[in-house]
Design an enzyme around this catalytic site. Structure first.
Site, PDB file in Angstrom:
ATOM      1  CB  SER A 136      -0.935   0.032   1.291  1.00  0.00           C
ATOM      2  OG  SER A 136      -1.571  -0.993   1.505  1.00  0.00           O
TER       3      SER A 136
HETATM    4  N1  SAH Z   1      -0.133  -4.845   4.209  1.00  0.00           N
HETATM    5  C1  SAH Z   1       0.232  -5.174   3.083  1.00  0.00           C
HETATM    6  C2  SAH Z   1      -0.684  -5.073   1.802  1.00  0.00           C
HETATM    7  C3  SAH Z   1      -0.779  -6.065   0.927  1.00  0.00           C
HETATM    8  S1  SAH Z   1      -2.127  -6.223  -0.329  1.00  0.00           S
HETATM    9  C4  SAH Z   1       1.602  -4.479   2.764  1.00  0.00           C
HETATM   10  O1  SAH Z   1       1.747  -3.842   3.677  1.00  0.00           O
HETATM   11  O2  SAH Z   1       2.332  -4.799   1.746  1.00  0.00           O
HETATM   12  C5  SAH Z   1      -3.142  -7.349   0.464  1.00  0.00           C
HETATM   13  C6  SAH Z   1      -2.706  -8.677   0.831  1.00  0.00           C
HETATM   14  O3  SAH Z   1      -3.739  -9.323   1.178  1.00  0.00           O
HETATM   15  C7  SAH Z   1      -2.321  -9.420  -0.134  1.00  0.00           C
HETATM   16  O4  SAH Z   1      -0.926 -10.049   0.252  1.00  0.00           O
HETATM   17  C8  SAH Z   1      -3.141 -10.516  -0.509  1.00  0.00           C
HETATM   18  O5  SAH Z   1      -2.719 -11.955  -0.808  1.00  0.00           O
HETATM   19  C9  SAH Z   1      -3.969 -10.729   1.050  1.00  0.00           C
HETATM   20  N2  SAH Z   1      -5.133 -11.303   1.105  1.00  0.00           N
HETATM   21  C10 SAH Z   1      -6.102 -11.198   0.126  1.00  0.00           C
HETATM   22  N3  SAH Z   1      -7.189 -12.039   0.818  1.00  0.00           N
HETATM   23  C11 SAH Z   1      -6.816 -12.455   1.522  1.00  0.00           C
HETATM   24  C12 SAH Z   1      -7.647 -13.268   2.697  1.00  0.00           C
HETATM   25  N4  SAH Z   1      -8.749 -13.641   2.583  1.00  0.00           N
HETATM   26  N5  SAH Z   1      -6.831 -13.507   3.758  1.00  0.00           N
HETATM   27  C13 SAH Z   1      -5.574 -13.440   4.085  1.00  0.00           C
HETATM   28  N6  SAH Z   1      -4.989 -12.586   3.130  1.00  0.00           N
HETATM   29  C14 SAH Z   1      -5.641 -12.092   1.924  1.00  0.00           C
END
Ligand code: SAH
Length: 212
Positions: free
Chosen positions: A60
């Site tokens: 993000s």
């Molecule tokens: N907080 C992260 C943002 C990553 S994007 C950062 O700072 O880099 C969002 C993430 O959510 C992705 O890695 C994706 O794989 C995960 N995600 C999506 N659906 C999910 C679910 N049902 N359970 C766990 N993680 C999930």
């Protein structure tokens, strides 16, 4: 490109964008965001943008990490136990881990989780527990939580996340389809009732079912 000056510029931009919480700004100034990206992209780590981390996922933008963290701190007297859905690169996890007592974080893509875990180890942040699972179910064995932050967007807020909010607990989550998401804050009032507030339009990757 990853110098003190570059980082300070990021902090200055966050202040211009309205981030006021000095603890959040200070921690973000001192956390090496470029460690959370692959080498080829690390020179862009302090830009005001979301960046790819592989597997179709993104780290993000700094503003949104700061905003969600600030919302948590400003809407709870003293959050100690926090659940994060969507570990991704681990950057948001690392910011939370420096501000609260313990973080539980859930990710559905195993290689992302493994990398994140190594990065937090390198930063000596040991107050984090990781789970490879569908975070839409929360982490009931360790709830209820003072704070829950989701960095992936469901169409509707999962009931399990609401039920794992402690009294006075706060959930910060993007909600809605790709084209029209809002960041939403849900607070469990002392009387047990849930109060919901729309914060601002955002764009997150979707919360997907199951593990990959
Ligand atoms: N907080 C992260 C943002 C990553 S994007 C950062 O700072 O880099 C969002 C993430 O959510 C992705 O890695 C994706 O794989 C995960 N995600 C999506 N659906 C999910 C679910 N049902 N359970 C766990 N993680 C999930």
């Amino acid at each position: 490109m990853t110098s003190r000056r570059t980082r300070d510029r990021m902090i200055q931009r966050l202040e211009e964008q309205g981030i006021r919480n000095q603890r959040v700004l200070q921690i973000m100034a001192n956390t090496p965001r470029h460690w959370f990206l692959d080498e080829a992209l690390s020179h862009r780590a302090y830009e005001d943008t979301a960046l790819p981390i592989g597997y179709g996922q993104t780290l993000s933008q700094p503003y949104i990490v700061a905003r969600m963290t600030e919302l948590l701190l400003d809407n709870h007297a003293a959050p100690r136990r926090v659940l994060e859905i969507g570990t991704g690169s681990g950057y948001q996890t690392s910011i939370l881990a420096q501000l609260v007592e313990r973080v539980w974080t859930v990710e559905r893509i195993r290689p992302l989780q493994n990398k994140a875990q190594r990065r937090l180890g390198r930063l000596k942040l040991y107050n984090v527990q990781y789970k490879y699972a569908d975070g839409g179910f929360g982490w009931p064995e360790h709830g209820p939580f003072d704070g829950i932050i989701s960095t992936a967007a469901p169409a509707e807020i999962p009931q399990d996340l609401l039920s794992q909010l402690a009294p006075e607990g706060v959930l910060i989550i993007p909600v809605g389809p790709d084209s029209a998401q809002n960041l939403v804050l849900v607070k469990r009032e002392a009387d047990g009732n849930l109060r919901r507030k729309v914060i601002e339009p955002v764009r997150f990757v979707p919360l997907l079912p199951g593990v990959s």
